[in-house]
Design a protein around this motif. Structure first.
Motif, PDB file in Angstrom:
ATOM      1  N   ALA A 107       0.831  -1.211   0.000  1.00 50.97           N
ATOM      2  CA  ALA A 107       0.000   0.000   0.000  1.00 50.97           C
ATOM      3  C   ALA A 107       0.861   1.254   0.000  1.00 50.97           C
ATOM      4  O   ALA A 107       1.925   1.298   0.628  1.00 50.97           O
ATOM      5  N   LYS A 108       0.397   2.281  -0.721  1.00 51.77           N
ATOM      6  CA  LYS A 108       1.071   3.579  -0.722  1.00 51.77           C
ATOM      7  C   LYS A 108       0.526   4.473   0.402  1.00 51.77           C
ATOM      8  O   LYS A 108       1.258   5.264   0.986  1.00 51.77           O
ATOM      9  N   THR A 109      -0.766   4.344   0.659  1.00 51.75           N
ATOM     10  CA  THR A 109      -1.403   5.035   1.780  1.00 51.75           C
ATOM     11  C   THR A 109      -2.338   4.054   2.464  1.00 51.75           C
ATOM     12  O   THR A 109      -2.752   3.054   1.868  1.00 51.75           O
ATOM     13  N   ILE A 110      -2.701   4.352   3.691  1.00 54.26           N
ATOM     14  CA  ILE A 110      -3.563   3.421   4.419  1.00 54.26           C
ATOM     15  C   ILE A 110      -4.748   4.113   5.078  1.00 54.26           C
ATOM     16  O   ILE A 110      -5.756   3.487   5.389  1.00 54.26           O
ATOM     17  N   ILE A 111      -4.659   5.425   5.283  1.00 52.18           N
ATOM     18  CA  ILE A 111      -5.770   6.170   5.891  1.00 52.18           C
ATOM     19  C   ILE A 111      -6.659   6.721   4.782  1.00 52.18           C
ATOM     20  O   ILE A 111      -6.197   7.457   3.919  1.00 52.18           O
ATOM     21  N   THR A 112      -7.925   6.347   4.807  1.00 51.29           N
ATOM     22  CA  THR A 112      -8.911   6.816   3.829  1.00 51.29           C
ATOM     23  C   THR A 112      -9.767   7.912   4.458  1.00 51.29           C
ATOM     24  O   THR A 112     -10.270   7.746   5.574  1.00 51.29           O
ATOM     25  N   ARG A 113      -9.941   9.002   3.764  1.00 55.82           N
ATOM     26  CA  ARG A 113     -10.735  10.128   4.277  1.00 55.82           C
ATOM     27  C   ARG A 113     -12.135  10.108   3.674  1.00 55.82           C
ATOM     28  O   ARG A 113     -12.334   9.647   2.544  1.00 55.82           O
ATOM     29  N   ASN A 114     -13.101  10.622   4.404  1.00 56.07           N
ATOM     30  CA  ASN A 114     -14.461  10.766   3.887  1.00 56.07           C
ATOM     31  C   ASN A 114     -15.068  12.053   4.438  1.00 56.07           C
ATOM     32  O   ASN A 114     -14.635  12.557   5.474  1.00 56.07           O
ATOM     33  N   GLN A 115     -16.075  12.558   3.736  1.00 55.10           N
ATOM     34  CA  GLN A 115     -16.796  13.753   4.171  1.00 55.10           C
ATOM     35  C   GLN A 115     -18.287  13.455   4.327  1.00 55.10           C
ATOM     36  O   GLN A 115     -19.117  14.345   4.224  1.00 55.10           O
ATOM     37  N   SER A 116     -18.617  12.201   4.585  1.00 48.48           N
ATOM     38  CA  SER A 116     -20.010  11.798   4.690  1.00 48.48           C
ATOM     39  C   SER A 116     -20.644  12.323   5.976  1.00 48.48           C
ATOM     40  O   SER A 116     -20.131  12.071   7.075  1.00 48.48           O
ATOM     41  N   PRO A 117     -21.778  13.018   5.887  1.00 46.68           N
ATOM     42  CA  PRO A 117     -22.478  13.474   7.092  1.00 46.68           C
ATOM     43  C   PRO A 117     -23.145  12.324   7.845  1.00 46.68           C
ATOM     44  O   PRO A 117     -23.599  12.513   8.981  1.00 46.68           O
ATOM     45  N   ASP A 118     -23.210  11.136   7.228  1.00 43.02           N
ATOM     46  CA  ASP A 118     -23.836   9.988   7.875  1.00 43.02           C
ATOM     47  C   ASP A 118     -22.886   9.251   8.815  1.00 43.02           C
ATOM     48  O   ASP A 118     -23.332   8.422   9.611  1.00 43.02           O
ATOM     49  N   LEU A 119     -21.589   9.513   8.693  1.00 41.26           N
ATOM     50  CA  LEU A 119     -20.599   8.761   9.462  1.00 41.26           C
ATOM     51  C   LEU A 119     -20.062   9.589  10.618  1.00 41.26           C
ATOM     52  O   LEU A 119     -19.835  10.793  10.477  1.00 41.26           O
ATOM     53  N   PRO A 120     -19.821   8.954  11.772  1.00 43.39           N
ATOM     54  CA  PRO A 120     -19.302   9.682  12.935  1.00 43.39           C
ATOM     55  C   PRO A 120     -17.779   9.800  12.928  1.00 43.39           C
ATOM     56  O   PRO A 120     -17.180  10.120  13.944  1.00 43.39           O
ATOM     57  N   PHE A 121     -17.135   9.503  11.808  1.00 43.53           N
ATOM     58  CA  PHE A 121     -15.682   9.602  11.698  1.00 43.53           C
ATOM     59  C   PHE A 121     -15.342  10.115  10.300  1.00 43.53           C
ATOM     60  O   PHE A 121     -16.113   9.948   9.359  1.00 43.53           O
ATOM     61  N   ASP A 122     -14.181  10.759  10.179  1.00 40.26           N
ATOM     62  CA  ASP A 122     -13.782  11.299   8.881  1.00 40.26           C
ATOM     63  C   ASP A 122     -12.602  10.564   8.261  1.00 40.26           C
ATOM     64  O   ASP A 122     -12.109  10.954   7.210  1.00 40.26           O
ATOM     65  N   ARG A 123     -12.158   9.486   8.937  1.00 41.22           N
ATOM     66  CA  ARG A 123     -11.046   8.706   8.397  1.00 41.22           C
ATOM     67  C   ARG A 123     -11.178   7.251   8.842  1.00 41.22           C
ATOM     68  O   ARG A 123     -11.742   6.956   9.906  1.00 41.22           O
ATOM     69  N   SER A 124     -10.665   6.357   8.014  1.00 42.54           N
ATOM     70  CA  SER A 124     -10.760   4.932   8.317  1.00 42.54           C
ATOM     71  C   SER A 124      -9.528   4.199   7.812  1.00 42.54           C
ATOM     72  O   SER A 124      -8.736   4.739   7.031  1.00 42.54           O
ATOM     73  N   LEU A 125      -9.400   2.964   8.249  1.00 40.83           N
ATOM     74  CA  LEU A 125      -8.237   2.141   7.922  1.00 40.83           C
ATOM     75  C   LEU A 125      -8.717   0.727   7.670  1.00 40.83           C
ATOM     76  O   LEU A 125      -9.425   0.159   8.492  1.00 40.83           O
ATOM     77  N   ASN A 126      -8.347   0.156   6.530  1.00 37.32           N
ATOM     78  CA  ASN A 126      -8.752  -1.208   6.193  1.00 37.32           C
ATOM     79  C   ASN A 126      -7.528  -2.013   5.766  1.00 37.32           C
ATOM     80  O   ASN A 126      -6.982  -1.785   4.684  1.00 37.32           O
TER      81      ASN A 126
END
Length: 352
Positions: free
Chosen positions: A49-68
């Motif tokens: 992987a080149k990056t691992i933290i994924t960002r989001n701007q969804s108003p439905d989610l209680p977080f703005d970043r995730s890791l899978n």
């Protein structure tokens, strides 16, 4: 309508076409062709992987970043909204999603690099937003554990969503994260019926194992809640109150739920699953889903995609609210995770 049953331990028998492929191969019986069934064995491919933290701007989610740490999920949940993402890797959202997995073997190292960047501002990272971080291959790969070790070392807050009892292997790390107010865990609990679990989430932990997981986590001081997701009309929605009661009895303090989502290839896969397991009920189930999704099987609009709308969806919301009030779930707001403790190892410490 004749529908093939999935191989034992798998959610689907189908491997629908990858929507990004330029060509489509269709089998045709010319008297010579011999069909080779798709592989049932789990294959794991390594990815750097080149990056691992994924960002989001969804108003439905209680977080703005995730890791899978993984792509694809061996749990094989037929309803999984992440299935369509497998098409981006030239793989099918069907059986491939369950059997041809991708492990980001350098996940922990890349995470450390990103957390160490100048100007990085900490906020809770959700572990398992797309695929389960504690799916069976984690037992050998240990990518999730390595990422948790990095997060603990950096004093970085994290939330975890899983239906895997394997999370208890990492109780030493989880307890320390919780003690420092850096962790919150949600256990996904979909049904208490072992037979329904077997066909709906074939390689996920049994309901009793998930309740035990809640109990052990709570006993270790880990803040733990329950996620009743997805609620499927006429399949498991009748269990909503009993799911919440069982989770509360095991030690859950908070609860959430989501209505079934069927984006892209998930819709035909789920319809096929209904025809295979509940043929007499299939039309009614799909009708209720459409009533809750503006006449379609899927509605991607923010604010509506998790809960739906209409009579059935509103009744489900009311049932959830009444049950939570009766059980004392969600009585107090969840305490904020501590972002102030973030300290990259080797960095200059504040004098104040």
């Amino acid at each position: 309508m004749s529908v093939s049953l999935p191989p034992r331990g798998r959610g689907t028998a189908s491997n629908p076409h990858n929507r990004f492929a330029a060509q489509r191969i269709i089998a045709s019986d010319d008297g010579w062709y011999q069909e080779v069934p798709p592989s049932r064995a789990t294959e794991v491919r390594a990815e750097t992987a080149k990056t691992i933290i994924t960002r989001n701007q969804s108003p439905d989610l209680p977080f703005d970043r995730s890791l899978n740490p993984y792509r694809g999920c061996e749990h094989g949940c037929i309803y999984c909204y992440a299935r369509p993402s497998h098409a981006y890797w030239d793989l099918s959202p069907g059986l491939d999603f369950e059997t041809r997995l991708i492990a980001k073997t350098n996940a922990a190292a890349v995470l450390e690099q990103q957390l160490s960047k100048p100007g990085y501002v900490p906020a809770p990272i959700n572990l398992g937003a797309n695929t389960d971080p504690y799916q069976p291959i984690e037992r050998q790969q240990q990518l999730t554990r390595r990422c948790l070790e990095v997060l603990l070392r950096y004093r970085h807050p994290v939330t975890i969503v899983t239906k895997g009892a394997l999370i208890l292997r990492d109780l030493d790390l989880l307890s320390e994260l919780a003690e420092r107010h850096l962790l919150r865990v949600y256990i996904s609990l979909t049904t208490l019926d072992d037979e329904l679990k077997r066909i709906l989430e074939p390689r996920a932990a049994a309901p009793s194992a998930r309740l035990r997981t809640i109990r052990v986590l709570r006993g270790a001081g880990v803040p733990v809640g329950v996620l009743c997701s997805p609620m499927i009309p006429q399949i498991n929605d009748c269990e909503l109150e009993s799911l919440l009661e069982s989770a509360k009895g095991a030690g859950a303090r908070s609860a959430r739920y989501m209505l079934l989502r069927l984006p892209r290839e998930v819709a035909p896969l789920f319809e096929e699953w209904l025809q295979a397991h509940y043929p007499q009920r299939a039309a009614h189930v799909l009708s209720l889903i459409r009533q809750s999704r503006g006449g379609e099987l899927y509605d991607s609009r923010f604010g509506a995609r998790f809960t739906g709308e209409g009579v059935f969806a509103e009744l489900l919301q009311q049932r959830f609210a009444v049950a939570c009030k009766r059980l004392g779930l969600n009585r107090r707001p969840e305490p904020e995770l501590d972002c102030s403790a973030f300290a990259p190892p080797g960095g200059q410490l504040s004098l104040l």
